[in-house]
Scaffold this active site. Structure first.
Site, PDB file in Angstrom:
ATOM      1  N   ASP A   1      -2.321   5.220   1.534  1.00 21.81           N
ATOM      2  CA  ASP A   1      -2.263   5.871   0.227  1.00 21.81           C
ATOM      3  C   ASP A   1      -2.033   7.361   0.434  1.00 21.81           C
ATOM      4  OD1 ASP A   1      -4.691   6.896   1.073  1.00 21.81           O
ATOM      5  OD2 ASP A   1      -5.817   6.257  -0.693  1.00 21.81           O
TER       6      ASP A   1
ATOM      7  N   LYS B   1       0.998  -1.394   0.210  1.00 18.16           N
ATOM      8  CA  LYS B   1      -0.327  -0.766   0.124  1.00 18.16           C
ATOM      9  C   LYS B   1      -1.297  -1.675  -0.617  1.00 18.16           C
ATOM     10  CE  LYS B   1      -1.707   2.063  -3.024  1.00 18.16           C
ATOM     11  NZ  LYS B   1      -1.896   3.192  -3.970  1.00 18.16           N
TER      12      LYS B   1
END
Length: 283
Positions: A172, A154
């Protein structure tokens, strides 16, 4: 706010009023793969109209600042990170400076972001790796970024997409929640979510898609009480009705610039329609 902000704030509610009578949730016929792709891409187009100014909500001036800010953003708001990083980068502007930091002094600066001891360890570790293995520069490849302490896929995609222009999907909590609500995937594991969503869109769309979905999750499609009645994509959403469907009540749930409040950045891009966030400690 100016006229542009007013337009951005009103559009979702108006769109929902005109379309919400026929939400996707009303249909029960299984969706074909082709129909899924078409619906997903239409949602992306709709979000592009609602959030033409979508952008990363962390303040940064170079890849190192974005990398550090993204690591700090775990388990806190981008606003709190943006309020903390000016002091942080004034003291430690380079990987070499941060690698040589006194841990206790660094902890005190980043304390407002929470989990400051673990984050301090990650920041000193990744800065040391940048200094020793990458000549003090943030690498522009996923395979190298994820070798840095505290950096997962991420964080790597945030840095690659916004500091290097390399397309990537940032999964996320907001992104994962929304794509499951929209039935784009049933996966829970972020890496599997990333892989499935990647098959629905051309690679060139990945970075901006991530921004738009995250913007929507923070402003309208909230975790506990989504503002369904103020949502511009209500007719395309299988989860319509999980939140407030009354348009007037839903409008009161809108956040940031759509709700008349400052966004997350102290230094937003020029096309941002809302007001800059206040610095730490400001009234």
């Amino acid at each position: 706010m100016g006229e542009q902000a007013s337009t951005a704030k009103k559009k979702p509610a108006n769109a929902a009023k005109s379309k919400a009578a026929t939400p996707k949730a009303a249909t029960s016929k299984p969706e074909s793969r082709l129909a899924l792709v078409r619906r997903a891409r239409r949602i992306n187009r709709e979000l592009a109209e609602v959030y033409p100014y979508a952008h990363p909500e962390l303040d940064f001036e170079n890849p190192f600042q974005l990398l550090v800010a993204t690591v700090l953003s775990a388990q806190t708001t981008d606003l709190r990170v943006n309020q903390t990083t000016p002091d942080l980068f004034a003291v430690y502007p380079t990987p070499e400076d941060m690698a040589a930091a006194n841990p206790e002094e660094l902890e005190q600066i980043i304390r407002p972001t929470g989990f400051f001891r673990a984050k301090t360890k990650s920041l000193i570790g990744l800065s040391t790796a940048l200094r020793d293995r990458f000549g003090g520069e943030v690498p522009g490849r996923l395979e190298e970024l994820v070798t840095l302490p505290g950096v997962g896929r991420k964080t790597a995609h945030v840095v690659l997409g916004n500091a290097f222009g390399v397309p990537g999907i940032t999964v996320d909590t907001h992104f994962g929640r929304l794509v499951r609500r929209w039935k784009w995937t049933e996966q829970e594991d972020p890496e599997k979510v990333e892989a499935e969503i990647a098959t629905l869109f051309p690679k060139s769309d990945w970075t901006m898609l991530s921004h738009r979905v995250i913007f929507h999750g923070r402003r309208i499609c909230h975790s506990r009480k989504p503002a369904c009645g103020a949502c511009p994509i209500a007719p395309l959403c299988p989860a319509y009705g999980e939140g407030e469907t009354d348009p007037e009540k839903a409008k009161k749930l809108l956040k940031y610039e759509m709700g008349g409040a400052p966004g997350q950045r102290l230094k937003p891009p020029p096309d941002y329609p809302g007001r800059p966030a206040p610095p730490l400690g400001a009234a």
